[in-house]
Design a protein around this motif. Structure first.
Motif, PDB file in Angstrom:
ATOM      1  N   SER C 195       0.823  -1.204   0.000  1.00 23.01           N
ATOM      2  CA  SER C 195       0.000   0.000   0.000  1.00 23.01           C
ATOM      3  C   SER C 195       0.857   1.253   0.000  1.00 23.01           C
ATOM      4  CB  SER C 195      -0.926  -0.001   1.223  1.00 23.01           C
ATOM      5  OG  SER C 195      -1.744  -1.157   1.209  1.00 23.01           O
ATOM      6  N   ARG C 198       2.183   1.908  -3.417  1.00 23.31           N
ATOM      7  CA  ARG C 198       1.226   2.563  -4.305  1.00 23.31           C
ATOM      8  C   ARG C 198       1.108   4.037  -3.950  1.00 23.31           C
ATOM      9  NH1 ARG C 198      -4.279  -0.770  -4.070  1.00 23.31           N
ATOM     10  NH2 ARG C 198      -4.898   0.859  -5.532  1.00 23.31           N
ATOM     11  N   LEU C 199       1.068   4.299  -2.672  1.00 22.94           N
ATOM     12  CA  LEU C 199       0.852   5.659  -2.181  1.00 22.94           C
ATOM     13  C   LEU C 199       1.991   6.580  -2.620  1.00 22.94           C
ATOM     14  CD1 LEU C 199      -1.550   6.451  -0.620  1.00 22.94           C
ATOM     15  CD2 LEU C 199      -0.340   6.003   1.501  1.00 22.94           C
ATOM     16  N   ILE C 200       3.192   6.123  -2.417  1.00 24.16           N
ATOM     17  CA  ILE C 200       4.352   6.955  -2.755  1.00 24.16           C
ATOM     18  C   ILE C 200       4.564   6.993  -4.259  1.00 24.16           C
ATOM     19  CG2 ILE C 200       6.868   7.115  -2.539  1.00 24.16           C
ATOM     20  CD1 ILE C 200       6.535   6.134   0.334  1.00 24.16           C
ATOM     21  N   SER C 202       2.356   6.983  -6.416  1.00 29.26           N
ATOM     22  CA  SER C 202       1.402   7.899  -7.040  1.00 29.26           C
ATOM     23  C   SER C 202       1.742   9.361  -6.820  1.00 29.26           C
ATOM     24  CB  SER C 202      -0.012   7.609  -6.532  1.00 29.26           C
ATOM     25  OG  SER C 202      -0.096   7.906  -5.148  1.00 29.26           O
ATOM     26  N   LEU C 203       2.836   9.600  -6.123  1.00 30.96           N
ATOM     27  CA  LEU C 203       3.268  10.999  -5.919  1.00 30.96           C
ATOM     28  C   LEU C 203       4.253  11.441  -6.987  1.00 30.96           C
ATOM     29  CD1 LEU C 203       3.850  10.991  -2.047  1.00 30.96           C
ATOM     30  CD2 LEU C 203       2.138  12.376  -3.272  1.00 30.96           C
TER      31      LEU C 203
END
Lengths: 204, 204, 204, 204
Positions: C195, C198-200, C202-203
């Motif tokens: 997770s 994905r989070l990073i 998407s930055l």
DNA sequence: TATGAATGAGTCTTCATTCAT
DNA sequence: CATGAATGAAGACTCATTCAT
């Protein structure tokens, strides 16, 4: 006309059904643990329906006791009708009293082991009804003792005193066996007959 | 130091007050009809205060019984200490039992006239405490009968049977006089002594 | 003077003991199921003693949260102090946030999963204290994102928006794992790192 | 016939009123702080009336969850029925999930933000009912991801892992916006769509 | 006749909090 | 500083009873 009769019969049937069910529940769970709802549930009627037949919970018990103690009277009468010797009649009557209590422990306890003060706030009529239940049978005990004296099989004496004394002790046998159900009593049959033997023997 | 003592005394006083009040209420209204609130109201404390002294309702009765029956034992011991003849001791003991019941009707009825089924859902420890209450005294009755036999003043026989039978009947005298307080009994003193006379006489 | 110091130290010791014990209990049983008595029992003090150290139950929680979230800040600072690459710092910080929540589930849920409306009737100061706990860390998140942008390792963008969005999702990971403890999650380590990836990712 | 229907309708109305009121109170004050009394007060009925409609407190929440999550399923089905492209369907479904939470904050928080340990002492049947609520929707999420993979619009991967990860983060958006209502969030519409964009983007 | 809905008073018990000591 | 005693308010829940239908 047939319709009215059927209706009356049906109404009476339900009344009896309520009484029987209540009696069963009282024995199973004790008076205080039986709710109107439980009675209603078991007969599969609505709780409010019960109120069409009985004023309140106490009214049920009062009627129950009256009905039940009618049976005690019937049993005692049956013994009388046998036309046995007075002492034998007395013995069998006392025994019938005890057996009756053991057969209807809930009613017995309710009528004889509940301090009368507990009924203080009860509708007077119900209270008297419950309280008076056993009086008829007490009268029969006095009659039985009188008959024995007349026959000369027991000592002469104050019938009222002898009857009260006798009842107290027979009551003790009955109530003790009911309320102390978990006490390790010896064989009950023997215990009862031994006690009755002492009781009657001490009247001679 | 005086402060701590006074506090302890006050605490104990309240404890006793709760027990006494509960006992009164139990006989007045029956176990199930007595609520913590009613007890609290009568002693003019908050209901929650009771929980500072007793774990729950059952804890109250358990203590009630233990405390009260301690006294019965004391009374019986006093009689033993007199060193009287076995039959006289037996007679006085039975009489003391009855008097004890009449002096503590609430406790007596609670312990001996409440069908045991009523306490089915009780914590085992409390249950045993309640039921064990009377056992000590029953043991003394057996001792008394044994002593009489040894002295040859009553017939030989099964002590357990005789004791149970005797207890049942003495219990009947006690319970009957308590629970049927409004029955038109003859003079109680006479009724008791007459009954005890029959009871003991029938042991010879 | 030494006496006063010792006293002060002892007072502080008890204070900490209360907080620690309360924290343990909150985790074990949930805020609402922990009573002052339970806390008192466990530290073997009287309940009223707690009130010498804390205004009320909420005051305990407020202090607890402040203390606990101080630790979150410390953990995040430690990561900063390592002087790692901005993206690595960001990753480790988010991970530390999640781990912190999992380590202190009771505090985490209390601060972040309790609708603020629930604190409406709370003393304002306590409410703000609880509510403000996480603000410091949110600031650090913004700093971290800014640093990454400055280093050119993530896309330029509205830092506030990115930070809020990022926090919401990291919060979801944390809260979800805590509150749905019985959900059959796949391997947690993998789930978390996937997770965060994905989070990073998407930055960029 | 009309009478029976009206009665049934009225009964159902009250049932719904209880559920709605309970939901409102749960979010306002938290599960543990909501009592039957409070619910009753707010709908201006006697507390006992609630028991005509629900067995106990847990029965209320169980029904609450079942009813509410039925609606979530309906919403998701509506989106499916539109027959849109898989990625568009996924996006709209996630958005619908979030909107659903924001529309039913009490239910959402209750089901997803209450640590499961809080219900440890619950009847199993009710427990399963509550926990099962969200499972149907989680299944739909997996279906959606599978469809996207089949269409080649997202990367191949472990569907279970992706679904759990996605749910956690969507849950974070929903729960965060609900529980931190006083946080100075940027424009919510933007915040949600930005976050969903990152979330879906990171699946490619 | 029968009933479903409703209720008020009551059940035991727990809790946070206060206060005199 | 610490506490024991006390309490009022509240917790979930049950019950006998009423009443309109």
């Amino acid at each position: 006309m047939g319709v009215a009769e059927r209706r009356a019969r049906e109404k009476d049937d339900l009344r009896k059904k309520i009484l029987d069910t209540a009696a069963d529940l009282f024995i199973e769970q004790g008076y205080e643990n039986v709710s109107m709802r439980k009675i209603a549930d078991r007969i599969e009627y609505a709780p409010s329906t019960i109120y069409l037949h009985f004023r309140d919970k106490v009214d049920i018990v009062a009627n129950l006791c009256a009905a039940t103690f009618g049976e005690l009277d019937r049993r005692l009468q049956e013994i009388l009708d046998l036309g046995l010797a007075p002492l034998e009649t007395l013995h069998r009557s006392l025994r019938a009293y005890i057996d009756f209590g053991l057969d209807h422990p809930s009613h017995y306890v309710f009528v004889f082991c509940t301090p009368t003060s507990m009924f203080k706030d009860m509708e007077q009529s119900s209270g008297e009804q419950i309280y008076g239940c056993g009086m008829g049978s007490f009268g029969r005990l006095k009659n039985g003792l009188t008959a024995c004296m007349a026959a000369g099989v027991i000592r002469e004496g104050d019938v009222e005193l002898l009857a009260q004394s006798t009842w107290l002790m027979v009551h003790g046998i009955t109530a003790g066996l009911i309320c102390q159900a978990e006490f390790p009593f010896v064989d009950k049959e023997m215990l009862i007959e031994h006690s009755l033997g002492r009781l009657i023997g001490s009247l001679r």
